[in-house]
Write a protein that holds these residues in place. Structure first.
Motif, short mmCIF file in Angstrom:
data_model
loop_
_atom_site.label_atom_id
_atom_site.label_comp_id
_atom_site.label_asym_id
_atom_site.label_seq_id
_atom_site.Cartn_x
_atom_site.Cartn_y
_atom_site.Cartn_z
N LYS A 145 150.14 24.84 136.14
CA LYS A 145 150.60 26.29 135.99
C LYS A 145 151.48 26.36 137.29
O LYS A 145 151.51 25.65 137.86
N GLN A 146 151.91 27.59 137.12
CA GLN A 146 152.98 27.97 138.22
C GLN A 146 151.83 28.24 139.52
O GLN A 146 150.83 29.07 139.34
N SER A 149 149.96 31.87 140.03
CA SER A 149 149.50 32.57 138.73
C SER A 149 148.08 32.92 138.71
O SER A 149 147.18 32.27 139.31
N ILE A 218 158.14 24.99 134.58
CA ILE A 218 157.32 25.78 134.90
C ILE A 218 157.77 27.03 135.85
O ILE A 218 158.28 26.75 136.77
N ASP A 219 158.16 28.26 135.15
CA ASP A 219 158.86 29.08 136.09
C ASP A 219 158.35 30.72 135.67
O ASP A 219 159.19 31.45 136.08
N SER A 220 157.19 30.72 135.08
CA SER A 220 156.72 32.08 134.95
C SER A 220 155.12 31.89 134.85
O SER A 220 154.63 30.72 134.71
N ASP A 223 152.88 29.98 131.84
CA ASP A 223 153.41 28.75 131.69
C ASP A 223 152.24 27.75 131.82
O ASP A 223 151.62 27.55 132.83
N GLU A 246 157.32 24.47 140.87
CA GLU A 246 156.07 25.24 141.36
C GLU A 246 154.89 24.89 140.63
O GLU A 246 153.90 25.70 140.57
N ALA A 247 154.99 23.73 139.79
CA ALA A 247 153.77 23.32 139.29
C ALA A 247 152.34 23.20 140.08
O ALA A 247 152.79 22.04 141.03
#
Length: 328
Positions: A145-146, A149, A218-220, A223, A246-247
């Motif tokens: 995930k980001q 998040s 992954i950019d939001s 995700d 960013e994962a």
């Protein structure tokens, strides 16, 4: 970014050396250099295992020189020439499925252009025995995930199944965007099998441009994307190009995919898998194939330090087994 038009960004976002002590990272390798260094065994297929096989290809030799020419799943050219013969210029196979298809084509047509396929999954069909899937390392597939998040750090198998069948669309107030890599990806196939999904739901984003083990997708905040744990570790420790973006890795059913003290695979993680080199069963008795791939004494299995440097676990007495047969 509109996820329905998402494409692979693919750029490395920097190098961050973490965990695994102060040892210098092993060199990263790509396609055989030079491109006319055809070597003796040409292999194609899996993105997940391309880097470790490239490194093994540069380490394994015999009296005729380097043995393995391993061609990346993606590269600067859409075609590759695997043998000196001009008839062996083929479309670059991207992923385990595409590599196995190329091996089958070589087997059926007796072209000899491909000698083995890299695969991060086992056979789809075990009713035939044309191909032998030879394991040499242990991996796991988790989800990412980001970073930052609000999604939980742990998901259950039931939740992942619901997410990828679109019956669960929000968590912690965050709208979910499940993503899958391109259809020939072995990591995709293994992940879907692990969570019990045969046909992903219509909310799942996937297209031919989404490469496995590339965290730039992954950019939001919503995700979710499957990821090879070995590839994640190799990228994190700068053994290979860092594509994580960013994962960040998540846990499954309360189990983290790695041991925190040394980043090694957690052997209690629910989604463990072997990775394979696939060869025609009829060629198992070939001296070069046998010396390179078959048995614990094979040159691939003997190079345990390279296997672990690239984030994989070793298989011990199971390395080089020839019992798993089938065809894609």
């Amino acid at each position: 970014m509109n996820v329905k038009s998402r494409v692979r960004i693919g750029a490395a976002v920097g190098t961050v050396a973490l965990g695994l002590g102060a040892l210098a990272a092993p060199a990263a390798y790509a396609d055989p250099s030079s491109a006319t260094d055809y070597r003796q065994l040409a292999g194609v297929g899996s993105d997940t295992t391309q880097d470790v096989m490239n490194a093994l290809g540069n380490a394994i030799t015999n009296s005729n020189g380097k043995v393995i020419a391993s061609w990346n799943a993606t590269g600067t050219t859409s075609t590759i020439t695997t043998k000196a013969s001009g008839s062996c210029t083929i479309n670059r196979p991207d992923g385990s499925g595409a590599g196995i298809t190329a091996l089958n084509t070589a087997l059926d047509g007796s072209t000899g252009c491909v000698d083995f396929a890299r695969s991060s999954r086992g056979p789809n069909n075990t009713t035939t025995t044309d191909l032998t899937f030879i394991p040499y390392a242990k991996d796991a597939v988790s989800w990412v995930k980001q970073d930052g998040s609000a999604l939980p750090d742990n998901l259950t198998t039931a939740q992942l199944q619901a997410i990828y069948t679109c019956s669960l669309t929000t968590l912690n107030g965050v709208a979910l965007t499940p993503i899958l890599p391109q259809s020939a990806s072995g990591t995709r196939a293994f992940f879907l099998s692990s969570i019990g999904v045969t046909t992903p739901g219509s909310c799942v984003t996937t297209n031919s441009s989404i490469q496995e083990n590339d965290g730039s997708v992954i950019d939001s905040a919503g995700d979710i994307f499957p990821y090879s744990v070995a590839q994640y570790t190799a990228q994190e420790t700068s053994v290979v190009d860092d594509r994580r973006g960013e994962a960040v890795l998540g846990s499954v059913d309360g189990q983290g995919p790695r041991n925190e003290d040394d980043l090694s695979l957690n052997l209690s993680f629910p989604y463990l898998r072997n990775v394979y080199n696939v060869v025609p069963t009829a060629k198992l008795s070939d001296t070069l194939i046998a010396d390179t791939f078959v048995g614990t004494g094979s040159k691939v299995c003997a190079n345990t330090s390279i296997i672990t440097d690239y984030g994989f676990g070793t298989l011990g007495s199971d390395c080089g087994s020839t019992t798993l047969k089938g065809e894609s």
